[in-house]
Write an enzyme that holds these catalytic residues in place. Structure first.
Site, PDB file in Angstrom:
ATOM      1  N   ILE A   1      -3.274   2.102  -0.895  1.00 46.76           N
ATOM      2  CA  ILE A   1      -3.321   2.534  -2.270  1.00 46.76           C
ATOM      3  C   ILE A   1      -4.030   1.684  -3.250  1.00 46.76           C
ATOM      4  CG2 ILE A   1      -1.887   4.149  -4.221  1.00 46.76           C
ATOM      5  CD1 ILE A   1       0.272   4.055  -2.091  1.00 46.76           C
ATOM      6  N   ASP A   2      -4.279   0.446  -3.571  1.00 43.97           N
ATOM      7  CA  ASP A   2      -4.910  -0.217  -3.975  1.00 43.97           C
ATOM      8  C   ASP A   2      -6.361  -0.262  -3.733  1.00 43.97           C
ATOM      9  OD1 ASP A   2      -5.015  -1.362  -6.660  1.00 43.97           O
ATOM     10  OD2 ASP A   2      -4.867  -3.243  -6.429  1.00 43.97           O
ATOM     11  N   ASP A   3      -6.000  -0.473  -2.512  1.00 42.66           N
ATOM     12  CA  ASP A   3      -7.920  -0.671  -2.355  1.00 42.66           C
ATOM     13  C   ASP A   3      -8.240   1.013  -1.742  1.00 42.66           C
ATOM     14  OD1 ASP A   3      -9.315  -3.170  -0.771  1.00 42.66           O
ATOM     15  OD2 ASP A   3      -6.997  -3.006  -0.855  1.00 42.66           O
TER      16      ASP A   3
END
Length: 675
Positions: free
Chosen positions: A416-418
């Site tokens: 999710i961060d990327d």
């Protein structure tokens, strides 16, 4: 791989000096009022210095772009990666002299004067890292009576010997008979039979732990022992009693309960029905092979790869089998060869993360949105989109895919961060095929929204991966094994949603409310994937202002006061990894370029551009920049597991300072400006 050029891996002397520097910062380096140190130049002079520094940094970053469009800096962790690589090759019978010599050069260089090895630059000695490094050097031919080896073994004995090392270290030793399998926690392959709703099923573990545990169930069941090339009596406090008995914890607590469960599983190991065990191991093998990536690796990270290779080998896969050949070749790609002939193993590679951060940095530093370098970066990232279903769908069945992973190949585990940062990077670039870009953005935003956890926040890889039980297992003493929501990931998602025009969407507002509730009493936010409160705060404040919170909001004012209170006398910011388990270190440490940039990103988003802390922070970046446009940063500012596994992302020292300088010079990005 090419040799690194930034020279950040310190030798024995610099490591001791770094520890001293960090201690100085802890004792008196942070000014409570954010003042002190040399005064920054006047406003016009500082603006010019910042612009020149940004231009040099941008030039250096542009020169490092791969012809295909991506960026990737070295990902430095600790010598257990190198030691375990040698142990794997010894176990498989493929250890060669050149690899051993190159790895030993790197391992020796990382040793401290007292004989120990650390898990981060300037940190304290770590028992497991020291045991594994010592064994690797014995494999390389270093005699136990050599001064550096004698110091290491003495340090190990003083720290409790092998018996006090982590489970993973003792598993590696058990492979060669240096430790008894009976004295390790049991991990039966029948674990795979537990349904997805049952406590402690494999999907209760974070994806990195899950991918490691499944192959280790096979290793635990097989209990292989290869002939030991030498004894390790010198690493025991009492060679005649290498595993002294330890009393059980009270049965009324989780520790005592799981200790007794482990004893029962050891009994089960002796009586397990052969057909059932064989079926369980075959299911584990299928699970492993189904998750092998196109490049041969597993999850794009080293630990699952090495244990998967061992597990499959134990199940009869010879080294010439295509699965094994691809797996071993993938591990070779984790090697960074340096100019002095040494060889460092990366635990992981970060091209997607580095590329989206580099794109944001260059755009915020004033590069034209249709600059060829930015377009090429977006082209590469568009090709990296993952449009197949992975393990995340266990918790979110029916959610259409559309995310990005951290690595070159990791289609099973987009994160999710990327994904959030990739979409933020896309919004800064004018792409010649806007329809293709918009379709990818729509898929990524939809997938990210679908991965929101029940409380309103986001974890890294899975939704609602919050069971407390996995961390209680005797086996799980190697770091965080679950993936609960975090402030930094949630902040990046909220910021991305704001740039997508979804600031008022109820799901975004739930994320904002979660972030406000997660603020620490001192005004900071905890950083799960970066060190630590400076990273968390540097992530959250820009997200909150992008989502529409005024800079006068009490939460933002508290964060501004906290950042001012922990600014170092030299004008920079730093936070030592010890802040993860010692409150005295929170916001304290030697100034680093990446952490100074994170603090500046928060302060700039909070409307503090002309404040004294910002001026001093910008001046520190301008004054400490190297002639080549980058910064020295031997300190580890990235986090794998808080405290237990630390990372030095070699590109952090460039992309984050460039982003901060760019926003200081050109102003804050906004959803309107980005489009």
């Amino acid at each position: 791989m090419t040799a690194t050029t930034d020279g950040s891996a310190g030798a024995v002397g610099p490591r001791a000096a770094a520890a001293s520097t960090t201690n100085e910062s802890r004792r008196g380096g942070a000014a409570a009022s954010g003042t002190g140190g040399s005064a920054p130049p006047d406003a016009s002079g500082l603006d010019e210095a910042a612009a020149r520094a940004a231009e040099r940094a941008a030039g250096h970053l542009l020169a490092r772009q791969d012809p295909e469009g991506w960026w990737k800096g070295d990902l430095e962790t600790n010598v257990t990666m190198d030691a375990e690589d040698l142990l794997l090759r010894q176990f498989l019978g493929i250890l060669d002299a050149d690899t051993t010599h190159a790895a030993a050069l790197h391992i020796r260089r990382e040793q401290r004067e007292d004989g120990a090895w650390t898990t981060f630059y300037g940190g304290p000695g770590d028992l497991s890292a020291t045991v594994e490094a010592y064994v690797a050097l014995r494999l390389a031919g270093d005699p136990p009576e050599a001064p550096h080896m004698a110091r290491a073994s003495a340090w190990v004995r003083a720290a409790g010997g092998i018996a006090s090392a982590r489970v993973f270290t003792r598993i590696w030793l058990a492979l060669f008979g240096w430790w008894r399998w009976e004295d390790l926690p049991e991990l039966p392959p029948e674990l795979l039979f537990l349904p997805k709703w049952f406590p402690l099923n494999i999907y209760d573990f974070g994806c990195w732990a899950r991918q490691t545990i499944v192959p280790l169930t096979v290793v635990s069941a097989k209990r292989p022992v290869r002939p030991a090339p030498f004894p390790l009596d010198e690493l025991h406090t009492d060679p005649d009693l290498p595993a002294p008995p330890r009393p059980l914890a009270p049965a009324t607590g989780w520790d005592g309960l799981f200790q007794r469960l482990d004893k029962a599983l050891h009994v089960y190991h002796r009586v397990a029905p052969r057909a059932l065990r064989r079926t369980a191991m075959n299911q584990a093998a299928r699970w492993i092979i189904e998750r092998q990536e196109n490049d041969g690796c597993w999850g794009g990270i080293q630990p699952p790869a090495v244990y998967s290779v061992i597990a499959l080998h134990l199940l009869g896969y010879d080294l010439q089998h295509p699965v094994m050949r691809a797996g071993l070749a993938s591990l070779d790609r984790f090697a960074v060869w340096r100019e002095d002939g040494s060889r460092m193993i990366e635990a992981c590679q970060s091209p997607v993360w580095d590329t989206c951060l580099a794109t944001i940095a260059l755009a915020d530093a004033g590069l034209e949105p249709d600059h060829p370098a930015l377009v090429k970066a977006v082209d590469w990232m568009l090709d990296e989109e993952i449009t197949r279903t992975g393990d995340w769908a266990v918790r979110r069945p029916g959610l259409p895919p559309g995310g990005w992973a951290f690595e070159f190949h990791n289609d099973n585990y987009p994160d999710i961060d990327d994904t959030a940062e990739v979409l933020l990077a896309f919004r800064r670039v004018r792409h010649p095929d806007p329809a293709r870009l918009e379709a990818a953005v729509a898929r990524g935003a939809r997938w990210t929204l679908g991965m929101q956890s029940r409380g309103g926040a986001w974890g890294a890889f899975d939704a609602d991966n919050t069971s407390a039980l996995p961390n209680k297992l005797p086996f799980c003493d190697f770091g965080e094994v679950i993936d609960p929501p975090s402030a930094d990931v949630t902040a990046h998602v909220v910021e991305m949603l704001a740039f997508e025009g979804l600031a008022e969407d109820p799901r975004t507002r739930r994320g904002v409310e979660w972030l406000l509730a997660a603020q620490e009493p001192n005004g900071a936010w905890f950083g799960r994937w970066g060190v630590n409160h400076v990273y968390g705060t540097g992530s959250v404040v820009p997200a909150l202002t992008a989502a529409g919170l005024p800079v006068s909001h009490p939460a933002i004012r508290r964060s501004v006061r906290w950042l001012g209170s922990v600014q170092n006398e030299d004008g920079g910011w730093g936070e030592d990894l010890r802040s993860y388990h010692d409150e005295e270190w929170v916001g304290r440490g030697a100034s680093t370029a990446s952490q100074t940039a994170w603090a500046l990103l928060a302060l700039l988003a909070a409307g503090e551009r002309d404040s004294e802390p910002v001026r001093r922070g910008v001046a520190w970046l301008a004054e400490t920049q190297r002639e080549d446009g980058t910064w020295d940063e031997p300190y580890f500012t990235g986090t794998g597991f808080p405290w237990d596994f630390s990372i030095n992302y070699h590109l952090y020292r460039l992309v984050f300072p460039l982003t901060a300088l760019g926003r200081y010079v050109h102003g804050e990005p906004s959803p309107g400006k980005a489009r």
